[in-house]
Design a protein around this motif. Structure first.
Motif, PDB file in Angstrom:
ATOM      1  N   SER A 140       0.840  -1.195   0.000  1.00  0.00           N
ATOM      2  CA  SER A 140       0.000   0.000   0.000  1.00  0.00           C
ATOM      3  C   SER A 140       0.874   1.244   0.000  1.00  0.00           C
ATOM      4  O   SER A 140       1.868   1.318   0.723  1.00  0.00           O
ATOM      5  CB  SER A 140      -0.900   0.010   1.239  1.00  0.00           C
ATOM      6  N   GLY A 141       0.512   2.220  -0.836  1.00  0.00           N
ATOM      7  CA  GLY A 141       1.324   3.426  -0.869  1.00  0.00           C
ATOM      8  C   GLY A 141       0.705   4.555  -1.643  1.00  0.00           C
ATOM      9  O   GLY A 141      -0.447   4.474  -2.082  1.00  0.00           O
ATOM     10  N   GLU A 142       1.495   5.615  -1.793  1.00  0.00           N
ATOM     11  CA  GLU A 142       1.054   6.812  -2.494  1.00  0.00           C
ATOM     12  C   GLU A 142       1.912   6.994  -3.739  1.00  0.00           C
ATOM     13  O   GLU A 142       3.142   6.979  -3.664  1.00  0.00           O
ATOM     14  CB  GLU A 142       1.188   8.040  -1.595  1.00  0.00           C
ATOM     15  N   CYS A 143       1.252   7.171  -4.877  1.00  0.00           N
ATOM     16  CA  CYS A 143       1.976   7.380  -6.121  1.00  0.00           C
ATOM     17  C   CYS A 143       2.348   8.845  -6.258  1.00  0.00           C
ATOM     18  O   CYS A 143       1.955   9.688  -5.443  1.00  0.00           O
ATOM     19  CB  CYS A 143       1.162   6.909  -7.312  1.00  0.00           C
ATOM     20  N   ALA A 144       3.104   9.162  -7.309  1.00  0.00           N
ATOM     21  CA  ALA A 144       3.630  10.519  -7.483  1.00  0.00           C
ATOM     22  C   ALA A 144       2.527  11.563  -7.559  1.00  0.00           C
ATOM     23  O   ALA A 144       2.701  12.698  -7.136  1.00  0.00           O
ATOM     24  CB  ALA A 144       4.504  10.569  -8.738  1.00  0.00           C
ATOM     25  N   GLY A 145       1.356  11.188  -8.089  1.00  0.00           N
ATOM     26  CA  GLY A 145       0.259  12.142  -8.209  1.00  0.00           C
ATOM     27  C   GLY A 145      -0.505  12.373  -6.929  1.00  0.00           C
ATOM     28  O   GLY A 145      -1.426  13.191  -6.888  1.00  0.00           O
ATOM     29  N   GLY A 146      -0.155  11.651  -5.865  1.00  0.00           N
ATOM     30  CA  GLY A 146      -0.808  11.825  -4.580  1.00  0.00           C
ATOM     31  C   GLY A 146      -1.901  10.821  -4.287  1.00  0.00           C
ATOM     32  O   GLY A 146      -2.430  10.774  -3.172  1.00  0.00           O
ATOM     33  N   GLY A 147      -2.284  10.024  -5.282  1.00  0.00           N
ATOM     34  CA  GLY A 147      -3.317   9.017  -5.067  1.00  0.00           C
ATOM     35  C   GLY A 147      -2.806   7.817  -4.307  1.00  0.00           C
ATOM     36  O   GLY A 147      -1.620   7.495  -4.341  1.00  0.00           O
ATOM     37  N   ARG A 148      -3.707   7.120  -3.597  1.00  0.00           N
ATOM     38  CA  ARG A 148      -3.341   5.926  -2.843  1.00  0.00           C
ATOM     39  C   ARG A 148      -3.675   4.688  -3.666  1.00  0.00           C
ATOM     40  O   ARG A 148      -4.721   4.617  -4.305  1.00  0.00           O
ATOM     41  CB  ARG A 148      -4.069   5.889  -1.503  1.00  0.00           C
ATOM     42  N   GLU A 149      -2.759   3.710  -3.624  1.00  0.00           N
ATOM     43  CA  GLU A 149      -2.922   2.490  -4.397  1.00  0.00           C
ATOM     44  C   GLU A 149      -2.468   1.290  -3.587  1.00  0.00           C
ATOM     45  O   GLU A 149      -1.757   1.417  -2.587  1.00  0.00           O
ATOM     46  CB  GLU A 149      -2.086   2.538  -5.681  1.00  0.00           C
ATOM     47  N   GLN A 150      -2.875   0.123  -4.054  1.00  0.00           N
ATOM     48  CA  GLN A 150      -2.325  -1.131  -3.556  1.00  0.00           C
ATOM     49  C   GLN A 150      -1.805  -1.916  -4.747  1.00  0.00           C
ATOM     50  O   GLN A 150      -2.448  -1.962  -5.794  1.00  0.00           O
ATOM     51  CB  GLN A 150      -3.376  -1.962  -2.807  1.00  0.00           C
ATOM     52  N   ARG A 151      -0.629  -2.512  -4.587  1.00  0.00           N
ATOM     53  CA  ARG A 151      -0.039  -3.344  -5.636  1.00  0.00           C
ATOM     54  C   ARG A 151       0.133  -4.755  -5.095  1.00  0.00           C
ATOM     55  O   ARG A 151       0.541  -4.948  -3.954  1.00  0.00           O
ATOM     56  CB  ARG A 151       1.309  -2.783  -6.072  1.00  0.00           C
ATOM     57  N   GLY A 152      -0.124  -5.730  -5.941  1.00  0.00           N
ATOM     58  CA  GLY A 152       0.026  -7.112  -5.531  1.00  0.00           C
ATOM     59  C   GLY A 152      -0.749  -8.014  -6.481  1.00  0.00           C
ATOM     60  O   GLY A 152      -1.240  -7.545  -7.520  1.00  0.00           O
ATOM     61  N   PRO A 153      -0.915  -9.279  -6.161  1.00  0.00           N
ATOM     62  CA  PRO A 153      -0.431  -9.948  -4.942  1.00  0.00           C
ATOM     63  C   PRO A 153       1.041 -10.355  -5.047  1.00  0.00           C
ATOM     64  O   PRO A 153       1.559 -10.555  -6.140  1.00  0.00           O
ATOM     65  CB  PRO A 153      -1.326 -11.187  -4.868  1.00  0.00           C
ATOM     66  N   PHE A 154       1.675 -10.503  -3.875  1.00  0.00           N
ATOM     67  CA  PHE A 154       3.057 -10.956  -3.789  1.00  0.00           C
ATOM     68  C   PHE A 154       3.148 -12.107  -2.788  1.00  0.00           C
ATOM     69  O   PHE A 154       2.400 -12.153  -1.810  1.00  0.00           O
ATOM     70  CB  PHE A 154       3.973  -9.820  -3.335  1.00  0.00           C
ATOM     71  N   ASP A 155       4.085 -13.004  -3.046  1.00  0.00           N
ATOM     72  CA  ASP A 155       4.306 -14.124  -2.132  1.00  0.00           C
ATOM     73  C   ASP A 155       5.228 -13.739  -0.978  1.00  0.00           C
ATOM     74  O   ASP A 155       5.205 -14.371   0.082  1.00  0.00           O
ATOM     75  CB  ASP A 155       4.932 -15.307  -2.889  1.00  0.00           C
ATOM     76  N   ALA A 156       6.076 -12.740  -1.202  1.00  0.00           N
ATOM     77  CA  ALA A 156       7.025 -12.313  -0.173  1.00  0.00           C
ATOM     78  C   ALA A 156       7.331 -10.834  -0.357  1.00  0.00           C
ATOM     79  O   ALA A 156       7.131 -10.272  -1.439  1.00  0.00           O
ATOM     80  CB  ALA A 156       8.316 -13.131  -0.270  1.00  0.00           C
ATOM     81  N   VAL A 157       7.803 -10.231   0.722  1.00  0.00           N
ATOM     82  CA  VAL A 157       8.142  -8.810   0.709  1.00  0.00           C
ATOM     83  C   VAL A 157       9.548  -8.626   1.267  1.00  0.00           C
ATOM     84  O   VAL A 157       9.904  -9.206   2.299  1.00  0.00           O
ATOM     85  CB  VAL A 157       7.155  -7.974   1.552  1.00  0.00           C
ATOM     86  N   VAL A 158      10.340  -7.826   0.578  1.00  0.00           N
ATOM     87  CA  VAL A 158      11.674  -7.443   1.043  1.00  0.00           C
ATOM     88  C   VAL A 158      11.635  -5.955   1.386  1.00  0.00           C
ATOM     89  O   VAL A 158      11.201  -5.142   0.569  1.00  0.00           O
ATOM     90  CB  VAL A 158      12.742  -7.700  -0.043  1.00  0.00           C
ATOM     91  N   VAL A 159      12.093  -5.614   2.583  1.00  0.00           N
ATOM     92  CA  VAL A 159      12.134  -4.216   3.013  1.00  0.00           C
ATOM     93  C   VAL A 159      13.598  -3.795   3.089  1.00  0.00           C
ATOM     94  O   VAL A 159      14.364  -4.310   3.900  1.00  0.00           O
ATOM     95  CB  VAL A 159      11.447  -4.025   4.380  1.00  0.00           C
ATOM     96  N   SER A 160      13.972  -2.887   2.210  1.00  0.00           N
ATOM     97  CA  SER A 160      15.350  -2.401   2.153  1.00  0.00           C
ATOM     98  C   SER A 160      15.358  -0.915   2.477  1.00  0.00           C
ATOM     99  O   SER A 160      15.481  -0.060   1.603  1.00  0.00           O
ATOM    100  CB  SER A 160      15.927  -2.649   0.755  1.00  0.00           C
ATOM    101  N   LEU A 161      15.206  -0.621   3.775  1.00  0.00           N
ATOM    102  CA  LEU A 161      15.101   0.741   4.272  1.00  0.00           C
ATOM    103  C   LEU A 161      15.922   0.878   5.556  1.00  0.00           C
ATOM    104  O   LEU A 161      16.295  -0.136   6.167  1.00  0.00           O
ATOM    105  CB  LEU A 161      13.635   1.082   4.584  1.00  0.00           C
ATOM    106  N   PRO A 162      16.214   2.103   6.005  1.00  0.00           N
ATOM    107  CA  PRO A 162      16.847   2.274   7.310  1.00  0.00           C
ATOM    108  C   PRO A 162      16.011   1.589   8.395  1.00  0.00           C
ATOM    109  O   PRO A 162      14.790   1.414   8.236  1.00  0.00           O
ATOM    110  CB  PRO A 162      16.867   3.796   7.499  1.00  0.00           C
ATOM    111  N   PRO A 163      16.633   1.180   9.499  1.00  0.00           N
ATOM    112  CA  PRO A 163      15.923   0.383  10.510  1.00  0.00           C
ATOM    113  C   PRO A 163      14.658   1.031  11.063  1.00  0.00           C
ATOM    114  O   PRO A 163      13.656   0.349  11.273  1.00  0.00           O
ATOM    115  CB  PRO A 163      16.979   0.178  11.608  1.00  0.00           C
ATOM    116  N   GLU A 164      14.685   2.340  11.278  1.00  0.00           N
ATOM    117  CA  GLU A 164      13.517   3.021  11.821  1.00  0.00           C
ATOM    118  C   GLU A 164      12.327   2.911  10.867  1.00  0.00           C
ATOM    119  O   GLU A 164      11.187   2.712  11.279  1.00  0.00           O
ATOM    120  CB  GLU A 164      13.842   4.495  12.084  1.00  0.00           C
ATOM    121  N   GLN A 165      12.592   3.072   9.582  1.00  0.00           N
ATOM    122  CA  GLN A 165      11.529   2.986   8.588  1.00  0.00           C
ATOM    123  C   GLN A 165      11.099   1.549   8.345  1.00  0.00           C
ATOM    124  O   GLN A 165       9.912   1.274   8.144  1.00  0.00           O
ATOM    125  CB  GLN A 165      12.002   3.635   7.282  1.00  0.00           C
ATOM    126  N   ALA A 166      12.048   0.629   8.374  1.00  0.00           N
ATOM    127  CA  ALA A 166      11.718  -0.793   8.205  1.00  0.00           C
ATOM    128  C   ALA A 166      10.804  -1.270   9.325  1.00  0.00           C
ATOM    129  O   ALA A 166       9.820  -1.994   9.089  1.00  0.00           O
ATOM    130  CB  ALA A 166      12.992  -1.629   8.164  1.00  0.00           C
TER     131      ALA A 166
END
Length: 333
Positions: A140-166
């Motif tokens: 779930s997230g916000e695209c460049a135009g400001g609208g909210r979307e959901q993308r999927g389905p996915f079998d797994a998720v990888v989070v590659s962000l700083p620890p606080e954001q992860a």
């Protein structure tokens, strides 16, 4: 949140949040093994902390490597990767920073952009959370135009962000992963960027740990750079933390004065003077390498799981991909 371990498909559909070095390294390994990978990044292009800032000025377009300044090589596999970048002309040695130091060419972000070209990456997409539905993950997230979307389905998720954001992304779905991320702490860094109409009256191309400066470099002296005289000045972590809410203009003014003192020259008025606040710049690291949960099918990678070096981000991404592939291989064995 209670979850059961569902059957693992032989060909994973994986969402990777963050198109920096670690996320792209993980995506490379997964895609090479035949899995389907989609990456999402809030930036306008690949980079993360290897980003390059571009500005339009009276001097023309100027660029600043305002994140990681260079990278070094120790791991044999990463050494082979750097050799491939060098052969393609997107990386070159920079001896000024020390023996074995490398930079992206013609800008620091060149190496991650080269990696990103091999993948399906959605830029300008700010991920705000994950949704579990019908046994699959949706991003779930916000695209460049400001609208909210959901993308999927996915079998797994990888989070590659700083620890606080992860931690914020995974907390509702995997408390163990979130707790590990919360235990890590990133140090901030104020980075100032300056462009001048003429070359400064100094033969030095870099400054290390002088006054409140942690690192300063003549950006225009790096291999493959063009354009006017440019400098990047990074403040020490403790100073950055103490002045984290300081106005960017005031930070730039302070760093300009510090640069003049460090170089021992009177600086002319810069054509460009700007500052960027990295709230999550560096972590002391750990020996975890990467985090993966077979139960939730969420993984986390990043340099903060090893140490504050570009190479560590690359190694962490590869390590997470290997953990995920072991899960698939065990399931189909």
């Amino acid at each position: 949140m209670n979850m059961h371990v569902a059957m693992v498909p032989a060909r994973l559909r994986v969402a990777v949040i963050g198109a920096g070095m670690a996320g792209l390294s993980c995506a490379d390994r997964l895609a090479c093994a035949g899995h389907c990978v989609a990456l999402f990044d809030k930036g306008r292009g690949a980079g993360g902390r290897m980003s390059t800032r571009r500005m339009q000025t009276a001097l023309g377009d100027v660029e600043f490597d305002h994140g990681a300044q260079y990278f070094t090589v120790r791991d044999p596999a990463f050494m082979a990767q750097v050799a491939r970048w060098s052969a393609r002309g997107v990386a070159a040695p920079w001896p000024v920073a020390g023996t074995g130091a490398w930079v992206g060419v013609p800008r620091m972000s060149a190496v991650v952009r080269d990696m990103a070209e091999q993948h399906d990456v959605t830029f300008g997409w700010h991920v705000s959370g994950l949704v579990r539905r019908d046994g699959a993950w949706f991003v779930s997230g916000e695209c460049a135009g400001g609208g909210r979307e959901q993308r999927g389905p996915f079998d797994a998720v990888v989070v590659s962000l700083p620890p606080e954001q992860a931690a914020a992304i995974v907390a509702l779905h995997d408390l163990s992963l979130a707790s590990t991320a919360l235990a890590a702490r990133s140090q901030p860094c104020w980075t100032a960027m300056f462009a001048f109409t003429e070359k400064l009256a100094t033969a030095r191309d870099c400054v290390r740990e002088t006054g409140v400066i942690n690192w300063a470099a003549r950006n225009s002296a790096k291999p493959g750079r063009r354009g006017p005289e440019t400098w990047v000045v990074q403040a020490k972590p403790d100073w950055s933390a103490a002045h984290i809410e300081m106005a960017a203009g005031d930070v730039a003014a302070r760093m300009l004065g510090e640069l003049g003192k460090a170089l021992g020259v009177e600086l002319p008025e810069p054509t460009v003077a700007a500052a960027h606040r990295w709230r999550y710049a560096m972590s002391s690291g750990s020996d975890l390498g990467a985090l993966w949960s077979e139960t939730s099918r969420i993984g986390i990678c990043g340099d903060w799981l090893l140490g504050p070096r570009v190479e560590n981000a690359w190694v962490s991404g590869k390590a997470l991909a290997s953990m995920m592939l072991e899960t698939v291989e065990a399931a189909v064995a």
